[in-house]
Scaffold this motif. Structure first.
Motif, mmCIF file in Angstrom:
data_model
loop_
_atom_site.group_PDB
_atom_site.id
_atom_site.type_symbol
_atom_site.label_atom_id
_atom_site.label_comp_id
_atom_site.label_asym_id
_atom_site.label_seq_id
_atom_site.Cartn_x
_atom_site.Cartn_y
_atom_site.Cartn_z
ATOM 1 N N TYR A 48 0.868 -1.187 0.000
ATOM 2 C CA TYR A 48 0.000 0.000 0.000
ATOM 3 C C TYR A 48 0.900 1.231 0.000
ATOM 4 C CZ TYR A 48 -3.609 3.321 1.648
ATOM 5 O OH TYR A 48 -4.473 4.379 1.791
ATOM 6 N N PRO A 56 -4.541 6.487 -1.289
ATOM 7 C CA PRO A 56 -3.524 5.597 -1.860
ATOM 8 C C PRO A 56 -2.981 6.065 -3.212
ATOM 9 C CG PRO A 56 -5.721 4.635 -2.100
ATOM 10 C CD PRO A 56 -5.878 5.862 -1.243
ATOM 11 N N THR A 58 -1.253 3.664 -4.758
ATOM 12 C CA THR A 58 -0.871 2.322 -5.197
ATOM 13 C C THR A 58 -1.154 2.069 -6.674
ATOM 14 O OG1 THR A 58 -1.500 1.634 -2.955
ATOM 15 C CG2 THR A 58 -0.971 -0.098 -4.536
ATOM 16 N N VAL A 65 5.242 -0.791 -6.703
ATOM 17 C CA VAL A 65 4.703 -1.927 -5.948
ATOM 18 C C VAL A 65 5.608 -3.141 -6.135
ATOM 19 C CG1 VAL A 65 2.783 -3.556 -5.782
ATOM 20 C CG2 VAL A 65 2.323 -1.099 -6.015
#
Length: 345
Positions: A48, A56, A58, A65
């Protein structure tokens, strides 16, 4: 996720100070990175990326990631900055373009302008929360996890030398960094509190006032549109100045009225740099054009391409200056510096 510190969490912040705090035996100095503040949470295959406003990142940085999974411990929470490089300098404009609603565009940009994560604090490792630990201890443990870090996840340099920090302040700007952050070694991690210090560059420039936008509260000046002449004499939009008390905003309407331009203005709302973007799609960017005859002095920290990186601060009117004398040539150019040299420290 099952971490001792779980998302979302607001990052610890810094308050601006005018000069570099003197070393008192307890201070650590770090470069101030110009990117998106981010707290990274990893619990095995779950990652996250939390933003400063606790929303976020992400989905916008899939390459980060994967880098976090490959380069950081299985269970960790790290505070840092997302940056995008343009050669050997930071490219904030390219970083802004990474926030895009279309998944296909996100994937393309992840390949074309991949981001890096610069780590500068450790909030948790394994089952241990480090929020109450002093910064000196958190930094030591942060350094210990970077034996396995690679190209996309990097550790910011740090020094306890005031003289070294002053040199970094002077030279690192050439790589796109914008100052120094100062942290007491005894400082626990305090989310959303301005308990660190930051020193940023400040310079002045004489600029042409070529228009204004109205304030959202009514028919008063919200921001002044500023311009500089390029080498061919073309007036370029370089940013805005907007920090005025409400009474002063109303006074400016009357003072600027004689300069309102009916036609022949060099700019239009659609042609201004950054006019319409994902950041301002619902914002009214129309402006009142002014004949480019007024000059004022503003303070600014640094340039991003041909524009002020942040909102400029009004200093004073300059009736002694002519508009055509307001050129890019007056701007101080920072010493060039290589990002790889900074990250190798």
């Amino acid at each position: 996720m099952n971490l001792p510190v779980e998302p979302p969490i607001a990052p610890m912040l810094a308050k601006p100070v005018k000069g570099l705090p003197a070393q008192d035996g307890t201070l650590f100095y770090e470069p101030k990175w110009d990117g998106f503040r981010c707290v990274v949470f990893r619990d095995g295959d779950e990652v996250y990326l939390g933003s400063r406003n606790e929303r976020p990142f992400t989905r916008y940085f899939p390459e980060l990631v994967e880098a976090v999974k490959a380069e950081l411990p299985d269970r960790v929470v790290v505070d840092g900055e997302i940056v995008v490089r343009g050669g050997q300098i930071l490219d904030f404009d390219a970083l802004q373009q990474r926030i895009h609603p279309a998944a296909s565009r996100v994937r393309l940009l992840a390949e074309q302008t991949p981001a890096s994560f610069i780590a500068f604090d450790l909030l948790a490792l394994g089952d241990d929360s480090l929020l109450d630990s002093p910064f000196s201890a958190r930094r030591e443990r942060l350094e210990s996890i970077f034996d396995r870090a690679g190209d996309a996840v990097r550790l910011t340099p740090i020094t306890t030398s005031e003289e070294q920090a002053a040199e970094w302040f002077r030279t690192f700007e050439g790589a796109g960094l914008d100052g120094i952050v100062v942290k007491p070694g005894s400082l626990p991690y305090q989310p959303d509190k301005r308990v660190m210090s930051k020193v940023k560059h400040e310079r002045t420039a004489d600029v042409v006032v070529a228009g204004y936008r109205e304030h959202k509260s009514g028919p008063v000046v919200g921001s002044l549109l500023l311009g500089l002449h390029d080498s061919e004499g073309v007036l370029r939009h370089v940013g805005v100045a907007s920090s005025f008390p409400m009474k002063r905003r109303a006074e400016l309407i009357e003072e600027l009225a004689p300069y309102v331009s009916e036609d022949g203005h060099p700019w239009s709302a659609d042609s201004l740099p950054g006019a319409i973007s994902k950041w301002s799609a619902t914002k009214d960017l129309s402006f009142v054009p002014l004949r480019p005859e007024l000059v004022l002095e503003v303070a600014y920290d640094h340039m991003e391409g041909e524009r002020f990186r942040h909102i400029a601060q009004f200093r004073r009117w300059r009736p002694d200056r002519t508009p055509d004398s307001c050129t890019y040539e007056q701007l101080e150019r920072p010493v060039s510096y290589d990002l790889d040299d900074i990250l190798a420290r």
